[in-house]
Design a protein around this motif. Structure first.
Motif, PDB file in Angstrom:
ATOM      1  N   SER A  88      45.891  43.642  50.946  1.00  0.00           N
ATOM      2  CA  SER A  88      46.742  43.660  49.759  1.00  0.00           C
ATOM      3  C   SER A  88      46.042  44.400  48.631  1.00  0.00           C
ATOM      4  CB  SER A  88      47.084  42.227  49.301  1.00  0.00           C
ATOM      5  OG  SER A  88      45.915  41.559  48.861  1.00  0.00           O
ATOM      6  N   THR A  89      46.856  44.792  47.653  1.00  0.00           N
ATOM      7  CA  THR A  89      46.334  45.413  46.437  1.00  0.00           C
ATOM      8  C   THR A  89      47.061  44.795  45.252  1.00  0.00           C
ATOM      9  OG1 THR A  89      47.955  47.196  46.428  1.00  0.00           O
ATOM     10  CG2 THR A  89      45.908  47.612  47.626  1.00  0.00           C
ATOM     11  N   THR A  90      46.400  44.817  44.097  1.00  0.00           N
ATOM     12  CA  THR A  90      47.056  44.446  42.845  1.00  0.00           C
ATOM     13  C   THR A  90      46.764  45.559  41.848  1.00  0.00           C
ATOM     14  OG1 THR A  90      45.149  43.196  42.017  1.00  0.00           O
ATOM     15  CG2 THR A  90      46.819  41.962  43.235  1.00  0.00           C
ATOM     16  N   GLU A  91      47.792  45.964  41.155  1.00  0.00           N
ATOM     17  CA  GLU A  91      47.696  47.074  40.201  1.00  0.00           C
ATOM     18  C   GLU A  91      46.929  48.229  40.844  1.00  0.00           C
ATOM     19  OE1 GLU A  91      46.390  45.457  36.414  1.00  0.00           O
ATOM     20  OE2 GLU A  91      48.421  44.753  36.043  1.00  0.00           O
ATOM     21  N   HIS A  96      47.384  52.383  35.795  1.00  0.00           N
ATOM     22  CA  HIS A  96      46.634  51.152  35.519  1.00  0.00           C
ATOM     23  C   HIS A  96      45.195  51.473  35.118  1.00  0.00           C
ATOM     24  CE1 HIS A  96      49.754  49.462  38.387  1.00  0.00           C
ATOM     25  NE2 HIS A  96      49.962  48.817  37.252  1.00  0.00           N
ATOM     26  N   GLY A  99      42.300  47.307  39.017  1.00  0.00           N
ATOM     27  CA  GLY A  99      43.039  46.902  40.204  1.00  0.00           C
ATOM     28  C   GLY A  99      42.106  46.256  41.201  1.00  0.00           C
ATOM     29  N   THR A 100      42.705  45.629  42.208  1.00  0.00           N
ATOM     30  CA  THR A 100      41.908  45.015  43.266  1.00  0.00           C
ATOM     31  C   THR A 100      42.437  45.467  44.621  1.00  0.00           C
ATOM     32  OG1 THR A 100      43.258  43.019  43.486  1.00  0.00           O
ATOM     33  CG2 THR A 100      41.468  42.957  41.855  1.00  0.00           C
ATOM     34  N   HIS A 119      37.302  41.144  48.571  1.00  0.00           N
ATOM     35  CA  HIS A 119      38.331  41.390  47.565  1.00  0.00           C
ATOM     36  C   HIS A 119      37.621  42.135  46.445  1.00  0.00           C
ATOM     37  CE1 HIS A 119      42.062  39.579  45.372  1.00  0.00           C
ATOM     38  NE2 HIS A 119      41.970  40.870  45.235  1.00  0.00           N
ATOM     39  N   ARG A 121      37.025  44.718  43.171  1.00  0.00           N
ATOM     40  CA  ARG A 121      37.601  45.031  41.866  1.00  0.00           C
ATOM     41  C   ARG A 121      37.222  46.464  41.486  1.00  0.00           C
ATOM     42  NH1 ARG A 121      36.223  41.751  36.445  1.00  0.00           N
ATOM     43  NH2 ARG A 121      34.229  41.786  37.518  1.00  0.00           N
TER      44      ARG A 121
END
Length: 138
Positions: A88-91, A96, A99-100, A119, A121
């Motif tokens: 998965s990724t965030t932002e 942006h 993100g992660t 995970h 950053r």
């Protein structure tokens, strides 16, 4: 322990270690040579995995945030990076600032299969995506 990675060298025509469906020469090689920049945190993560796979210490250090970057990368000659799995990724997109990327890096250590789950950053530094650190396990 040798800092040199003894894995087979990637050529422009070999599949890119990052797992995208492109040859190394059309995928991560340009990022490694500094000809382009990763547009997203995930793309940077993929290019960093490829850099570990091909033993590109200079790229790994360039793409590491200066506040957390080590002086050198100590490649273990018995470790061979095999495959990257993005969970998965965030932002982390083009607009942006951070993100992660949650991933598993599959490797063999002296012939024994293993995996590293992390995970990570990522943040923008001087306009470019860089690896900052690993988040603690949830």
């Amino acid at each position: 322990m040798s800092r040199r990675n003894r894995q087979p060298a990637a050529t422009a025509a070999t599949p890119c270690p990052c797992g995208l469906p492109a040859p190394y020469g059309d995928c991560c090689a340009g990022l490694h040579r500094g000809e382009s920049a990763a547009p997203t945190a995930e793309r940077l993560m993929r290019s960093r995995f490829s850099a570990f796979a091909v033993g590109d210490e200079a790229y790994l250090l360039r793409s590491w945030h200066p506040d957390t970057r080590p002086a050198e990368v100590d490649f273990d000659p018995g470790v061979h990076w095999l495959r990257l799995e993005i969970h998965s990724t965030t932002e982390g997109g083009p607009f942006h600032q951070e993100g992660t990327v949650d991933f598993t890096a599959h490797y063999s250590d002296r012939g024994t299969p293993d995996a590293l789950r992390e995970h990570s950053r990522f943040v923008r530094h001087d306009g470019a995506w860089v690896y900052l650190d690993a988040l603690p396990p949830a």
